[in-house]
Design a protein around this motif. Structure first.
Motif, PDB file in Angstrom:
ATOM      1  N   ALA A 179      15.579 -22.910  16.887  1.00 39.64           N
ATOM      2  CA  ALA A 179      14.212 -22.392  16.778  1.00 39.64           C
ATOM      3  C   ALA A 179      14.222 -20.916  16.373  1.00 39.64           C
ATOM      4  CB  ALA A 179      13.478 -22.571  18.107  1.00 39.64           C
ATOM      5  N   HIS A 180      15.115 -20.132  16.978  1.00 42.74           N
ATOM      6  CA  HIS A 180      15.227 -18.719  16.609  1.00 42.74           C
ATOM      7  C   HIS A 180      15.610 -18.578  15.135  1.00 42.74           C
ATOM      8  CE1 HIS A 180      14.479 -16.767  20.384  1.00 42.74           C
ATOM      9  NE2 HIS A 180      15.492 -17.355  21.013  1.00 42.74           N
ATOM     10  N   LEU A 181      16.529 -19.399  14.668  1.00 43.10           N
ATOM     11  CA  LEU A 181      16.967 -19.321  13.278  1.00 43.10           C
ATOM     12  C   LEU A 181      15.822 -19.658  12.317  1.00 43.10           C
ATOM     13  CD1 LEU A 181      20.541 -20.870  13.516  1.00 43.10           C
ATOM     14  CD2 LEU A 181      19.965 -18.508  12.948  1.00 43.10           C
ATOM     15  N   ARG A 182      14.990 -20.625  12.691  1.00 43.59           N
ATOM     16  CA  ARG A 182      13.843 -20.956  11.842  1.00 43.59           C
ATOM     17  C   ARG A 182      12.887 -19.771  11.737  1.00 43.59           C
ATOM     18  NH1 ARG A 182      14.301 -26.084  14.412  1.00 43.59           N
ATOM     19  NH2 ARG A 182      12.716 -25.491  15.958  1.00 43.59           N
ATOM     20  N   LEU A 188      12.179 -13.412   7.258  1.00 40.97           N
ATOM     21  CA  LEU A 188      12.867 -12.795   6.135  1.00 40.97           C
ATOM     22  C   LEU A 188      12.402 -13.347   4.795  1.00 40.97           C
ATOM     23  CD1 LEU A 188      16.509 -12.635   7.572  1.00 40.97           C
ATOM     24  CD2 LEU A 188      14.881 -10.760   7.348  1.00 40.97           C
ATOM     25  N   GLY A 189      11.536 -14.354   4.843  1.00 42.15           N
ATOM     26  CA  GLY A 189      10.976 -14.909   3.611  1.00 42.15           C
ATOM     27  C   GLY A 189      11.994 -15.627   2.751  1.00 42.15           C
ATOM     28  N   ILE A 190      12.947 -16.290   3.394  1.00 41.99           N
ATOM     29  CA  ILE A 190      14.014 -16.960   2.655  1.00 41.99           C
ATOM     30  C   ILE A 190      13.536 -18.332   2.182  1.00 41.99           C
ATOM     31  CG2 ILE A 190      16.329 -17.963   2.832  1.00 41.99           C
ATOM     32  CD1 ILE A 190      16.924 -15.738   4.881  1.00 41.99           C
ATOM     33  N   ASP A 191      13.620 -18.546   0.882  1.00 40.00           N
ATOM     34  CA  ASP A 191      13.253 -19.829   0.288  1.00 40.00           C
ATOM     35  C   ASP A 191      14.522 -20.449  -0.268  1.00 40.00           C
ATOM     36  OD1 ASP A 191      11.930 -21.997  -0.753  1.00 40.00           O
ATOM     37  OD2 ASP A 191      11.158 -20.937  -2.514  1.00 40.00           O
ATOM     38  N   ALA A 192      15.258 -21.132   0.585  1.00 40.83           N
ATOM     39  CA  ALA A 192      16.570 -21.648   0.206  1.00 40.83           C
ATOM     40  C   ALA A 192      16.463 -23.045  -0.386  1.00 40.83           C
ATOM     41  CB  ALA A 192      17.494 -21.678   1.428  1.00 40.83           C
ATOM     42  N   GLY A 193      17.266 -23.289  -1.404  1.00 39.63           N
ATOM     43  CA  GLY A 193      17.345 -24.602  -2.007  1.00 39.63           C
ATOM     44  C   GLY A 193      18.321 -25.486  -1.250  1.00 39.63           C
ATOM     45  N   PRO A 194      18.454 -26.748  -1.656  1.00 40.25           N
ATOM     46  CA  PRO A 194      19.330 -27.682  -0.934  1.00 40.25           C
ATOM     47  C   PRO A 194      20.801 -27.286  -0.955  1.00 40.25           C
ATOM     48  CG  PRO A 194      18.553 -28.638  -2.999  1.00 40.25           C
ATOM     49  CD  PRO A 194      17.760 -27.398  -2.770  1.00 40.25           C
ATOM     50  N   GLU A 195      21.215 -26.494  -1.950  1.00 36.86           N
ATOM     51  CA  GLU A 195      22.611 -26.101  -2.046  1.00 36.86           C
ATOM     52  C   GLU A 195      22.859 -24.714  -1.460  1.00 36.86           C
ATOM     53  OE1 GLU A 195      23.842 -26.431  -6.091  1.00 36.86           O
ATOM     54  OE2 GLU A 195      23.596 -28.611  -6.159  1.00 36.86           O
ATOM     55  N   ASP A 196      21.827 -24.084  -0.921  1.00 39.02           N
ATOM     56  CA  ASP A 196      21.960 -22.745  -0.352  1.00 39.02           C
ATOM     57  C   ASP A 196      22.243 -22.807   1.149  1.00 39.02           C
ATOM     58  OD1 ASP A 196      21.411 -21.466  -2.777  1.00 39.02           O
ATOM     59  OD2 ASP A 196      19.258 -21.679  -2.463  1.00 39.02           O
ATOM     60  N   ASN A 197      22.940 -21.798   1.647  1.00 38.90           N
ATOM     61  CA  ASN A 197      23.222 -21.673   3.075  1.00 38.90           C
ATOM     62  C   ASN A 197      22.239 -20.663   3.662  1.00 38.90           C
ATOM     63  OD1 ASN A 197      24.291 -20.884   5.630  1.00 38.90           O
ATOM     64  ND2 ASN A 197      26.294 -21.624   5.012  1.00 38.90           N
ATOM     65  N   GLN A 198      21.251 -21.170   4.404  1.00 42.36           N
ATOM     66  CA  GLN A 198      20.216 -20.288   4.955  1.00 42.36           C
ATOM     67  C   GLN A 198      20.795 -19.243   5.891  1.00 42.36           C
ATOM     68  OE1 GLN A 198      17.199 -22.809   6.745  1.00 42.36           O
ATOM     69  NE2 GLN A 198      15.954 -22.682   4.894  1.00 42.36           N
ATOM     70  N   ARG A 199      21.833 -19.605   6.622  1.00 45.55           N
ATOM     71  CA  ARG A 199      22.428 -18.672   7.580  1.00 45.55           C
ATOM     72  C   ARG A 199      23.007 -17.453   6.858  1.00 45.55           C
ATOM     73  NH1 ARG A 199      24.232 -21.123  12.527  1.00 45.55           N
ATOM     74  NH2 ARG A 199      26.190 -19.989  12.367  1.00 45.55           N
ATOM     75  N   VAL A 200      23.776 -17.712   5.799  1.00 43.93           N
ATOM     76  CA  VAL A 200      24.363 -16.616   5.037  1.00 43.93           C
ATOM     77  C   VAL A 200      23.275 -15.791   4.348  1.00 43.93           C
ATOM     78  CG1 VAL A 200      25.848 -16.033   3.084  1.00 43.93           C
ATOM     79  CG2 VAL A 200      26.543 -17.817   4.691  1.00 43.93           C
ATOM     80  N   LEU A 201      22.276 -16.479   3.782  1.00 47.85           N
ATOM     81  CA  LEU A 201      21.187 -15.778   3.117  1.00 47.85           C
ATOM     82  C   LEU A 201      20.416 -14.887   4.094  1.00 47.85           C
ATOM     83  CD1 LEU A 201      19.753 -18.535   0.738  1.00 47.85           C
ATOM     84  CD2 LEU A 201      21.059 -16.495   0.102  1.00 47.85           C
ATOM     85  N   ALA A 202      20.278 -15.334   5.334  1.00 48.75           N
ATOM     86  CA  ALA A 202      19.580 -14.528   6.338  1.00 48.75           C
ATOM     87  C   ALA A 202      20.325 -13.229   6.602  1.00 48.75           C
ATOM     88  CB  ALA A 202      19.419 -15.321   7.626  1.00 48.75           C
TER      89      ALA A 202
END
Length: 211
Positions: A179-182, A188-202
């Protein structure tokens, strides 16, 4: 692993040499100033550079600036930086959008030799180890403000911890971590695609706001 150590405090430098060599690593050079640091990395092309932030000649950020230049010149060079203080903008500049094979530890918080050797191995293998306190506190340059708990979660993401590991560290449930990660991703306004790593992008997005 072949390592260059850059630390101007002789006792600490010698202690690091003994510790790393006892763990099977090869210290190819040990230096006490930023100029020698650059020279020895150029000469030996080590697997990992272990560097202090503040070194001669100016005792400001000479070690950090040398490490940043070497990271750019040698993309495969793993860098683990030791610092006396939390300096988020400095970490952001060192990372420069690339958190692989990178570490930033506070000297006063390195209290366990086994954990330190684990950090060396993680960074040398291409991972990331960043002290969670780097993400805490006010962030005047950041695009958003994270709560204290969100900063703790993101700090452990940067340190390579899994959701289960973060939950164990913070004594919360895995669902709470998720929940915190969401929330962090939304803030942070991250719009990640299916091949992206949201954790790294954050982590990268947070760093971008500190430069």
């Amino acid at each position: 692993m072949r390592i260059v150590i850059a630390e101007d405090q002789v006792l600490l430098r010698d202690g690091l040499v003994r510790l790393l060599e006892s763990a099977g690593h090869v210290v190819v050079a040990r230096v006490g100033d930023a100029r020698a640091l650059v020279e020895q990395v150029n000469a030996h092309r080590p697997d990992l550079l272990l560097a202090d932030v503040r070194m001669p000649p100016t005792h400001t950020d000479d070690g950090a600036r040398a490490a940043a230049c070497l990271r750019e010149r040698f993309p495969r060079l793993a860098v683990l930086v030791l610092s006396q203080a939390v300096e988020p903008s400095l970490v952001a500049g060192l990372a420069n959008g690339r958190v692989t094979a990178f570490g930033y530890l506070l000297k006063d918080r390195v209290l366990d030799t086994a954990a330190f050797l684990d950090a060396v191995a993680t960074v040398g293998a291409g991972g990331t180890v960043i002290d969670p306190t780097v993400f805490a506190g006010p962030a005047p340059g950041a695009p958003v403000a994270l709560t204290g708990r969100e900063a703790e979660v993101l700090g452990r993401v940067a340190a390579g911890r899994s959701n289960a590991g973060i939950a164990a560290d913070l004594v919360i449930s895995k669902r709470t971590v998720e929940a915190h990660l969401r929330v962090i991703v939304d803030k942070l306004g991250i719009d990640a695609g299916p091949e992206d790593n949201q954790r790294v992008l954050a982590v990268l997005t947070w760093f971008a706001g500190r430069t």
